[in-house]
Design an enzyme around this catalytic site. Structure first.
Site, PDB file in Angstrom:
ATOM      1  N   ASN A 276       1.148   0.889  17.260  1.00 51.51           N
ATOM      2  CA  ASN A 276       1.566   2.237  16.861  1.00 51.51           C
ATOM      3  C   ASN A 276       0.351   3.106  16.538  1.00 51.51           C
ATOM      4  O   ASN A 276       0.325   4.292  16.845  1.00 51.51           O
ATOM      5  CB  ASN A 276       2.582   2.231  15.700  1.00 51.51           C
ATOM      6  CG  ASN A 276       2.088   1.537  14.437  1.00 51.51           C
ATOM      7  OD1 ASN A 276       0.989   0.975  14.404  1.00 51.51           O
ATOM      8  ND2 ASN A 276       2.891   1.567  13.389  1.00 51.51           N
TER       9      ASN A 276
ATOM     10  N   HIS B 108       9.681   0.375   8.244  1.00 54.62           N
ATOM     11  CA  HIS B 108       9.123  -0.937   8.600  1.00 54.62           C
ATOM     12  C   HIS B 108       9.165  -1.946   7.438  1.00 54.62           C
ATOM     13  O   HIS B 108       9.658  -3.057   7.583  1.00 54.62           O
ATOM     14  CB  HIS B 108       7.652  -0.793   9.010  1.00 54.62           C
ATOM     15  CG  HIS B 108       7.388   0.241  10.048  1.00 54.62           C
ATOM     16  ND1 HIS B 108       7.522  -0.002  11.392  1.00 54.62           N
ATOM     17  CD2 HIS B 108       6.981   1.544   9.946  1.00 54.62           C
ATOM     18  CE1 HIS B 108       7.203   1.078  12.081  1.00 54.62           C
ATOM     19  NE2 HIS B 108       6.865   2.032  11.230  1.00 54.62           N
ATOM     20  N   ASP B 109       8.571  -1.539   6.308  1.00 54.47           N
ATOM     21  CA  ASP B 109       8.310  -2.517   5.246  1.00 54.47           C
ATOM     22  C   ASP B 109       9.586  -3.051   4.602  1.00 54.47           C
ATOM     23  O   ASP B 109       9.606  -4.197   4.110  1.00 54.47           O
ATOM     24  CB  ASP B 109       7.412  -1.899   4.169  1.00 54.47           C
ATOM     25  CG  ASP B 109       6.007  -1.643   4.685  1.00 54.47           C
ATOM     26  OD1 ASP B 109       5.621  -2.246   5.709  1.00 54.47           O
ATOM     27  OD2 ASP B 109       5.295  -0.825   4.062  1.00 54.47           O
TER      28      ASP B 109
ATOM     29  N   ASP C 186       0.844  -1.202   0.000  1.00 50.67           N
ATOM     30  CA  ASP C 186       0.000   0.000   0.000  1.00 50.67           C
ATOM     31  C   ASP C 186       0.881   1.255   0.000  1.00 50.67           C
ATOM     32  O   ASP C 186       0.863   2.026   0.950  1.00 50.67           O
ATOM     33  CB  ASP C 186      -0.949  -0.002   1.218  1.00 50.67           C
ATOM     34  CG  ASP C 186      -0.228   0.000   2.559  1.00 50.67           C
ATOM     35  OD1 ASP C 186       0.937  -0.444   2.606  1.00 50.67           O
ATOM     36  OD2 ASP C 186      -0.818   0.474   3.552  1.00 50.67           O
TER      37      ASP C 186
ATOM     38  N   GLU D 291      -1.001  -2.511  15.722  1.00 53.68           N
ATOM     39  CA  GLU D 291      -0.167  -1.987  14.627  1.00 53.68           C
ATOM     40  C   GLU D 291      -1.082  -1.685  13.432  1.00 53.68           C
ATOM     41  O   GLU D 291      -2.081  -2.372  13.225  1.00 53.68           O
ATOM     42  CB  GLU D 291       0.896  -3.057  14.295  1.00 53.68           C
ATOM     43  CG  GLU D 291       1.886  -2.677  13.223  1.00 53.68           C
ATOM     44  CD  GLU D 291       1.356  -2.877  11.817  1.00 53.68           C
ATOM     45  OE1 GLU D 291       1.755  -2.138  10.915  1.00 53.68           O
ATOM     46  OE2 GLU D 291       0.519  -3.790  11.629  1.00 53.68           O
TER      47      GLU D 291
ATOM     48  N   ASN E 152      -1.193  -2.129  10.068  1.00 55.50           N
ATOM     49  CA  ASN E 152      -1.621  -3.084   9.029  1.00 55.50           C
ATOM     50  C   ASN E 152      -2.646  -4.089   9.559  1.00 55.50           C
ATOM     51  O   ASN E 152      -3.497  -4.581   8.809  1.00 55.50           O
ATOM     52  CB  ASN E 152      -0.424  -3.847   8.444  1.00 55.50           C
ATOM     53  CG  ASN E 152       0.427  -2.962   7.559  1.00 55.50           C
ATOM     54  OD1 ASN E 152      -0.036  -1.941   7.053  1.00 55.50           O
ATOM     55  ND2 ASN E 152       1.692  -3.341   7.387  1.00 55.50           N
TER      56      ASN E 152
ATOM     57  N   ASP F 168       7.325   3.702   3.324  1.00 51.74           N
ATOM     58  CA  ASP F 168       8.217   2.561   3.575  1.00 51.74           C
ATOM     59  C   ASP F 168       7.957   1.420   2.607  1.00 51.74           C
ATOM     60  O   ASP F 168       8.862   0.637   2.305  1.00 51.74           O
ATOM     61  CB  ASP F 168       8.156   2.103   5.044  1.00 51.74           C
ATOM     62  CG  ASP F 168       6.753   1.782   5.519  1.00 51.74           C
ATOM     63  OD1 ASP F 168       5.789   2.362   4.994  1.00 51.74           O
ATOM     64  OD2 ASP F 168       6.621   0.944   6.436  1.00 51.74           O
ATOM     65  N   ASP F 169       6.754   1.352   2.046  1.00 50.51           N
ATOM     66  CA  ASP F 169       6.511   0.394   0.953  1.00 50.51           C
ATOM     67  C   ASP F 169       7.397   0.756  -0.244  1.00 50.51           C
ATOM     68  O   ASP F 169       7.975  -0.122  -0.897  1.00 50.51           O
ATOM     69  CB  ASP F 169       5.049   0.428   0.489  1.00 50.51           C
ATOM     70  CG  ASP F 169       4.060   0.174   1.605  1.00 50.51           C
ATOM     71  OD1 ASP F 169       3.861   1.088   2.433  1.00 50.51           O
ATOM     72  OD2 ASP F 169       3.473  -0.916   1.649  1.00 50.51           O
TER      73      ASP F 169
HETATM   74  C1  BDR Z   1       2.975  -0.229   8.630  1.00 57.30           C
HETATM   75  O1  BDR Z   1       1.863   0.639   8.482  1.00 57.30           O
HETATM   76  C2  BDR Z   1       2.026   1.450   7.356  1.00 57.30           C
HETATM   77  O2  BDR Z   1       1.731   2.774   7.669  1.00 57.30           O
HETATM   78  C3  BDR Z   1       3.426   1.258   6.870  1.00 57.30           C
HETATM   79  O3  BDR Z   1       3.504   1.339   5.458  1.00 57.30           O
HETATM   80  C4  BDR Z   1       3.791  -0.110   7.365  1.00 57.30           C
HETATM   81  O4  BDR Z   1       3.393  -1.108   6.449  1.00 57.30           O
HETATM   82  C5  BDR Z   1       3.705   0.147   9.905  1.00 57.30           C
HETATM   83  O5  BDR Z   1       2.861   0.036  11.012  1.00 57.30           O
HETATM   84 CA    CA Z   2       2.855  -0.584   4.117  1.00 56.45          CA
END
Ligand code: BDR
Ligand code: CA
Length: 308
Positions: free
Chosen positions: A157, A234-235, A9, A163, A165, A13-14
Site C-alpha cells: 500500500n 486494518h488494525d 502506533d 505494506e 508496517n 485504525d490502531d
Molecule cells: C497499517 O499501516 C498503518 O498506517 C496502519 O495503522 C496499519 O497498522 C496498514 O498498512
Molecule cells: Ca497501526
C-alpha cells in the site's frame, strides 16, 4: 478470558482496534506499548494515553518504545492519519502519564511473568518486537500467540511491493519473522476487505460519544466512505482475529522479508509451498466481512453504552 499485550502506533485504525478491545469483555489488556510509526513516538504515545482514558481502559500501563526504525530513515503516514495521528478526532488530553521504562523491557518482563498466557499483538512497525526478541529470545516461547497486522502476499500500500508496517522497518520485520515462532500475519490481502462503507457508517453513527468523538471523525478522515468502498480498518482485524479466529481463513506459509531489494524492500515474500520447510507464519487469506462487522458493532455498542 484472553490476555493481550498490544504494540501500536495510533493511528486511526490502531485507535479503532483499541476500541474493539475496550468493548470486548473476553479480553484482558496487560499493557499497551507504543512505537514511532504513523506519526512520531511522542504523538503515538499521547494518543495511546488519551485513548486509555477515553475508552475507559483503566490502569493498563502505556509504555513508550522505539522512535524509529533499527537502520532506516523514518517514514510516516501522517498524510493518511492526519498530523495528530487520529484524523479529525479530538480527544481530551490524557491526565495520567505513561509508565516508566522502555517498551522493549516491558514486553520482555510482561511475557516473562506469565509464560504461555499472553497473546502479543503488533499493529505498528515491528521495531519494539524485534528488539525484545533480540534482548530475550525466550519471548517467542513465552508469548501464547503472536499476531500482526502487516505485510501482504499480493501487493503493497505504501508502494507496489510493501505494506506500511513492514516498509517502516524491514530489518525489524525480518528479525521478527525469523525468530522461531509462528507469526499470524493479517496482511492487506484481508484487511483491505474490512471497509467502512456507508452501511457500516450508518450502524456506527448512533453510538453516542464513541461515534461522535472518535469513530466517525477518525474513520471519515481516513478515506472516502462509499456504498461499496471506504477506509480499511486494518488494525482492528488483528483484535478480531484474537476474539474469533474463525472469521479468517489462515494458511501456513514461509514468509521472508525483503531487505535488500532496490524496489521491493519491505515486501513479505510469501511461499505457500512449504517444500519440507517449517512454516514461520500463518497467513490470512480471507475474512468473513459480515461477521467481522457484526463482531465490531457488538463490541462498540457495548462500549458506547458505558461511555454515554
Ligand atoms: C497499517 O499501516 C498503518 O498506517 C496502519 O495503522 C496499519 O497498522 C496498514 O498498512
Ligand atoms: Ca497501526
Amino acid at each position: 478470558m484472553t490476555k493481550l499485550l498490544i504494540d501500536c502506533d495510533p493511528g486511526i485504525d490502531d485507535a479503532l482496534a483499541l476500541a474493539l478491545v475496550a468493548g470486548s469483555p473476553s479480553l484482558e489488556l496487560a499493557g499497551v506499548t507504543t512505537v514511532g510509526g504513523n506519526v512520531d513516538l511522542a504523538l503515538t504515545t499521547a494518543n495511546a494515553l488519551a485513548l486509555r482514558e477515553f475508552l475507559h481502559l483503566g490502569e493498563v500501563p502505556v509504555v513508550p518504545g522505539s522512535p524509529g526504525a533499527l537502520l532506516r530513515n523514518v517514514i510516516r503516514a501522517d498524510k493518511v492519519h492526519g498530523s495528530s495521528g487520529l484524523g479529525n478526532a479530538v480527544l481530551p488530553a490524557a491526565t495520567r502519564p505513561a509508565g516508566d521504562g522502555h517498551a522493549v523491557d516491558f514486553i520482555v518482563e510482561t511475557l516473562r511473568a506469565a509464560p504461555g498466557e499472553i497473546t502479543l499483538v503488533a499493529i505498528g512497525p515491528l521495531t519494539n518486537i524485534a528488539l525484545a526478541v533480540r534482548k530475550e529470545p525466550r519471548v517467542v516461547e513465552w508469548a501464547r500467540d503472536f499476531v500482526i497486522m502487516g505485510g501482504s502476499y499480493t501487493r503493497g500500500n505504501t508502494n507496489p511491493a510493501a505494506e506500511f508496517n513492514i516498509l517502516a522497518d524491514p530489518e525489524a520485520a525480518a528479525i521478527v519473522f525469523d525468530a522461531g515462532w509462528t507469526v499470524t500475519m493479517l496482511g492487506l490481502d484481508v484487511t483491505l476487505t474490512a471497509l467502512v462503507t456507508t452501511d457500516v457508517l450508518d450502524r456506527l453513527r448512533p453510538l453516542g460519544r464513541l461515534a461522535e468523538q472518535l469513530v466517525v471523525p477518525a474513520a471519515t478522515a481516513y478515506g472516502m466512505v462509499t456504498a461499496d468502498g471506504g477506509p480499511a480498518i486494518h488494525d482492528a482485524c488483528a483484535i478480531a482475529y484474537v476474539l474469533d479466529p474463525s472469521l479468517f481463513t489462515c494458511v501456513p506459509a514461509v514468509v521472508q522479508v525483503e531487505t535488500a531489494g532496490r524496489y521491493t524492500s519491505g515486501m513479505t515474500v510469501t511461499d505457500f509451498k512449504l517444500r519440507d520447510r517449517r512454516p514461520n507464519a500463518l497467513v490470512a487469506t480471507s475474512l468473513d466481512v459480515k461477521r467481522f462487522w457484526d463482531l465490531v458493532l457488538d463490541a462498540y455498542t457495548r462500549l458506547a453504552a458505558g461511555l454515554g
